[in-house]
Design a protein around this motif. Structure first.
Motif, PDB file in Angstrom:
ATOM      1  N   PRO A 307     -29.810 -28.012 -49.014  1.00  0.00           N
ATOM      2  CA  PRO A 307     -28.294 -28.438 -49.175  1.00  0.00           C
ATOM      3  C   PRO A 307     -28.122 -29.397 -50.044  1.00  0.00           C
ATOM      4  N   PRO A 308     -26.732 -29.471 -50.498  1.00  0.00           N
ATOM      5  CA  PRO A 308     -26.239 -30.142 -51.628  1.00  0.00           C
ATOM      6  C   PRO A 308     -26.513 -31.641 -51.407  1.00  0.00           C
ATOM      7  N   VAL A 309     -26.671 -32.319 -52.351  1.00  0.00           N
ATOM      8  CA  VAL A 309     -26.900 -33.768 -52.464  1.00  0.00           C
ATOM      9  C   VAL A 309     -25.595 -34.455 -52.273  1.00  0.00           C
ATOM     10  N   ASP A 310     -25.581 -35.291 -51.166  1.00  0.00           N
ATOM     11  CA  ASP A 310     -24.263 -36.263 -51.155  1.00  0.00           C
ATOM     12  C   ASP A 310     -24.259 -37.531 -52.194  1.00  0.00           C
ATOM     13  N   ALA A 311     -23.838 -37.492 -53.413  1.00  0.00           N
ATOM     14  CA  ALA A 311     -24.205 -38.239 -54.393  1.00  0.00           C
ATOM     15  C   ALA A 311     -23.559 -39.689 -54.101  1.00  0.00           C
ATOM     16  N   ALA A 312     -22.623 -39.792 -53.574  1.00  0.00           N
ATOM     17  CA  ALA A 312     -21.748 -41.008 -53.128  1.00  0.00           C
ATOM     18  C   ALA A 312     -22.925 -41.705 -51.904  1.00  0.00           C
ATOM     19  N   SER A 313     -23.380 -40.949 -51.104  1.00  0.00           N
ATOM     20  CA  SER A 313     -24.223 -41.646 -50.017  1.00  0.00           C
ATOM     21  C   SER A 313     -25.623 -42.219 -50.948  1.00  0.00           C
ATOM     22  N   VAL A 314     -26.011 -41.489 -51.860  1.00  0.00           N
ATOM     23  CA  VAL A 314     -27.175 -41.909 -52.611  1.00  0.00           C
ATOM     24  C   VAL A 314     -26.962 -42.904 -53.364  1.00  0.00           C
ATOM     25  N   ILE A 315     -25.895 -42.716 -54.069  1.00  0.00           N
ATOM     26  CA  ILE A 315     -25.607 -44.227 -54.943  1.00  0.00           C
ATOM     27  C   ILE A 315     -25.405 -45.403 -54.107  1.00  0.00           C
ATOM     28  N   ALA A 316     -24.545 -45.238 -52.872  1.00  0.00           N
ATOM     29  CA  ALA A 316     -24.469 -46.489 -52.026  1.00  0.00           C
ATOM     30  C   ALA A 316     -25.855 -46.982 -51.530  1.00  0.00           C
ATOM     31  N   ALA A 317     -26.642 -46.225 -51.109  1.00  0.00           N
ATOM     32  CA  ALA A 317     -27.882 -46.457 -50.256  1.00  0.00           C
ATOM     33  C   ALA A 317     -28.720 -47.144 -51.477  1.00  0.00           C
ATOM     34  N   GLY A 318     -29.029 -46.380 -52.556  1.00  0.00           N
ATOM     35  CA  GLY A 318     -29.883 -47.055 -53.924  1.00  0.00           C
ATOM     36  C   GLY A 318     -29.167 -48.345 -54.049  1.00  0.00           C
ATOM     37  N   ILE A 319     -27.901 -48.662 -54.352  1.00  0.00           N
ATOM     38  CA  ILE A 319     -27.454 -49.972 -54.786  1.00  0.00           C
ATOM     39  C   ILE A 319     -27.675 -50.923 -53.523  1.00  0.00           C
ATOM     40  N   LYS A 320     -27.518 -50.525 -52.417  1.00  0.00           N
ATOM     41  CA  LYS A 320     -27.631 -51.704 -51.329  1.00  0.00           C
ATOM     42  C   LYS A 320     -28.994 -51.780 -51.163  1.00  0.00           C
ATOM     43  N   ARG A 321     -29.932 -51.014 -51.262  1.00  0.00           N
ATOM     44  CA  ARG A 321     -31.176 -51.250 -51.285  1.00  0.00           C
ATOM     45  C   ARG A 321     -31.868 -52.186 -52.301  1.00  0.00           C
ATOM     46  N   SER A 322     -31.478 -51.976 -53.303  1.00  0.00           N
ATOM     47  CA  SER A 322     -32.039 -52.679 -54.580  1.00  0.00           C
ATOM     48  C   SER A 322     -31.418 -54.232 -54.072  1.00  0.00           C
ATOM     49  N   GLN A 323     -30.231 -54.282 -53.635  1.00  0.00           N
ATOM     50  CA  GLN A 323     -29.873 -55.763 -53.808  1.00  0.00           C
ATOM     51  C   GLN A 323     -30.513 -56.394 -52.603  1.00  0.00           C
ATOM     52  N   LYS A 324     -30.746 -55.462 -51.466  1.00  0.00           N
ATOM     53  CA  LYS A 324     -31.495 -56.302 -50.155  1.00  0.00           C
ATOM     54  C   LYS A 324     -32.871 -56.582 -50.677  1.00  0.00           C
ATOM     55  N   VAL A 325     -33.203 -55.801 -51.141  1.00  0.00           N
ATOM     56  CA  VAL A 325     -35.016 -56.150 -51.668  1.00  0.00           C
ATOM     57  C   VAL A 325     -34.927 -57.383 -52.615  1.00  0.00           C
ATOM     58  N   GLY A 326     -33.921 -57.303 -53.382  1.00  0.00           N
ATOM     59  CA  GLY A 326     -33.869 -58.542 -54.476  1.00  0.00           C
ATOM     60  C   GLY A 326     -33.633 -59.721 -53.518  1.00  0.00           C
ATOM     61  N   MET A 327     -32.977 -59.841 -52.526  1.00  0.00           N
ATOM     62  CA  MET A 327     -32.927 -61.172 -51.860  1.00  0.00           C
ATOM     63  C   MET A 327     -33.779 -61.494 -50.905  1.00  0.00           C
ATOM     64  N   ILE A 328     -34.866 -60.657 -50.721  1.00  0.00           N
ATOM     65  CA  ILE A 328     -35.868 -61.061 -49.783  1.00  0.00           C
ATOM     66  C   ILE A 328     -37.118 -61.216 -50.649  1.00  0.00           C
ATOM     67  N   GLY A 350     -20.715 -51.805 -56.222  1.00  0.00           N
ATOM     68  CA  GLY A 350     -21.223 -50.617 -55.636  1.00  0.00           C
ATOM     69  C   GLY A 350     -21.238 -49.499 -56.154  1.00  0.00           C
ATOM     70  N   GLN A 351     -20.865 -49.372 -57.461  1.00  0.00           N
ATOM     71  CA  GLN A 351     -20.662 -48.197 -58.567  1.00  0.00           C
ATOM     72  C   GLN A 351     -21.381 -48.425 -59.692  1.00  0.00           C
ATOM     73  N   PRO A 352     -22.178 -47.465 -60.019  1.00  0.00           N
ATOM     74  CA  PRO A 352     -22.877 -47.353 -61.217  1.00  0.00           C
ATOM     75  C   PRO A 352     -21.974 -47.308 -62.651  1.00  0.00           C
ATOM     76  N   SER A 353     -22.356 -48.019 -63.476  1.00  0.00           N
ATOM     77  CA  SER A 353     -21.420 -48.142 -64.669  1.00  0.00           C
ATOM     78  C   SER A 353     -22.540 -47.517 -65.899  1.00  0.00           C
ATOM     79  N   LEU A 354     -21.621 -46.761 -66.635  1.00  0.00           N
ATOM     80  CA  LEU A 354     -22.239 -46.430 -68.118  1.00  0.00           C
ATOM     81  C   LEU A 354     -23.127 -47.458 -68.801  1.00  0.00           C
ATOM     82  N   LEU A 355     -22.225 -48.834 -68.769  1.00  0.00           N
ATOM     83  CA  LEU A 355     -22.418 -49.665 -69.629  1.00  0.00           C
ATOM     84  C   LEU A 355     -23.563 -50.515 -68.885  1.00  0.00           C
ATOM     85  N   ARG A 356     -23.804 -50.392 -67.373  1.00  0.00           N
ATOM     86  CA  ARG A 356     -24.722 -51.497 -66.787  1.00  0.00           C
ATOM     87  C   ARG A 356     -25.393 -50.583 -66.125  1.00  0.00           C
TER      88      ARG A 356
END
Length: 435
Positions: A307-328, A350-356
């Motif tokens: 099935p096609p990948v839901d890019a928006a969900s992957v992006i949101a989950a990745g950023i959320k997880r990295s911030q959560k792990v970073g806090m603990i 919550g949005q990936p940036s080409l410059l960041r």
């Protein structure tokens, strides 16, 4: 009994000698007569320009130009498991270059891996791929190289030891691993796909880096584009085996190959940056899109419906997880990230940036080999690499091997779902030393 054994061994030896002679004879070619160096006026401006673009697609300068040296004058050493092999001078110098090579001699080198003098070329020169190039493209390359400024430059001696330095042995290598031929058009695919395959499999020789090799230096059959370590970097798989969080779509591949960067995968660095910015920079958009079409198709799972990948969900989950792990997390790796990396790599909106670059999406973090991530931490990304005009500082002087290993382990743990890398500190030391 002893006499029978000796007789049998002599017969076997004789058969081996006969077989070796037959192989040598099958791949023997005569020297081709030298010619007077043709004047530049012998070639059309159109052919020369086409040759310039194709030489970029083949990234010829990367191997045939030593750092700080004249273009295409050779001398660059390429380390192999068998010793260092130096690229030759391909300027039209009549003494040390190809100035006395006819088009037929040039074609034979490209198609058969055979020099004008009749000697086999080592397959570090990727004639196994160049053999697929068309007559017209080879003629255009010849026109381009024969109109470069001639440079007298003697190629340094290779360090391949005896008997491996005996070029006659390459006849056996060719028998085992070289199957000359052409690429017939695939009627089931479109023009872009066929053009992309022609370029990728031929002059661009993408598989030369992205395919693992066997003990004799040949690409492993059946493992095309499965990824390989090369020159202390990692050329990732270009198939469904790629572990990037998001698929490499046609648009993502085009952006990466055209600009050297994509917000959803990362930036080109090291040898791949040379390919993008110094090689394919002159290629027309149509050819870059053709390569993207071909590799986007290769990257799809071939034997199953996914099935096609839901890019928006992957992006949101990745950023959320990295911030959560970073806090603990409060280990050394997390502290180094906060001190050295967070100010440029945090995407709190919550949005990936080409410059960041968002590291939870970065291909170097999710790859099975940590070399690319380590290289970038050590040496940074120059303003002429990746996204032009944007740089990342190097940390080789400020971080120890242990620091970088801990930082890489933290990024792997916090920004990917892949298993932990092993022996990181030793890998950092090896990459730093270039060994």
């Amino acid at each position: 009994m002893f006499k029978k054994i000796c007789t049998g061994l002599l017969i076997l030896l004789g058969l081996l000698v006969v077989a070796a002679g037959a192989i040598y004879a099958a791949y023997w070619r005569p020297a081709l007569a030298p010619i007077a160096t043709p004047p530049s006026t012998a070639f059309s401006a159109q052919a020369i320009e086409q040759g310039r673009i194709l030489a970029g697609m083949g990234n010829c300068a990367a191997c045939h130009t030593v750092k700080g040296g004249a273009d295409y004058a050779g001398g660059r050493g390429m380390a192999t498991p068998f010793g260092t092999i130096h690229a030759t001078n391909i300027t039209p110098d009549p003494q040390t270059g190809i100035g006395r090579w006819s088009l037929a001699a040039f074609q034979r080198a490209m198609r058969e891996g055979m020099g004008r003098d009749g000697e086999h070329l080592f397959p570090v020169f990727p004639y196994t791929h160049f053999a697929l190039a068309s007559d017209a493209d080879i003629a255009a390359l010849y026109a381009y190289f024969m109109t470069r400024p001639p440079v007298y430059a003697v190629t340094p001696a290779n360090t391949v030891p005896f008997p491996l330095n005996q070029r006659a042995l390459q006849a056996g290598w060719k028998l085992l691993f070289f199957k000359p031929g052409s690429l017939p058009r695939n009627a089931a695919q479109g023009a872009d796909w066929n053009r992309g395959r022609y370029l990728a499999e031929g002059l661009a020789h993408c598989a030369a880096c992205h395919t693992p090799r066997n003990a004799l230096g040949a690409e492993v059959a059946g493992s095309a584009y499965q990824g390989a370590a090369i020159d202390h970097w990692y050329a990732p798989p270009l198939t469904a085996a790629n572990t990037a969080p998001l698929p490499w779509t046609k648009d993502e591949l085009y952006a990466f190959l055209r600009t050297g960067a994509t917000a959803l995968h990362g930036v080109a660095a090291g040898p791949m940056s040379e390919v993008v910015h110094e090689g394919m920079d002159a290629s027309p958009d149509a050819d870059i899109r053709a390569l993207a079409a071909y590799f986007a198709d290769l990257a799809k799972p071939q034997d199953q419906v996914v099935p096609p990948v839901d890019a928006a969900s992957v992006i949101a989950a990745g950023i959320k997880r990295s911030q959560k792990v970073g806090m603990i997390d409060n280990d050394r790796g997390a502290s180094l990230y906060v001190a050295a990396c967070a100010s440029c790599h945090s995407n709190s909106d919550g949005q990936p940036s080409l410059l960041r670059p968002e590291l939870s999406l970065n291909s170097a973090v999710s790859a099975p080999d940590p070399s690319n991530l380590i290289q970038v931490i050590l040496h940074g990304v120059g303003k002429d690499e990746g996204l032009r005009g944007v740089l990342m500082p190097a940390f080789a002087q400020s971080l120890t091997d242990a620091d970088i290993a801990q930082l890489a382990a933290y990024l792997r743990r916090s920004r990917s779902h892949q298993p932990a890398w092993s022996n990181l500190e030793a890998t950092v030391a090896r990459v730093r030393a270039g060994k």
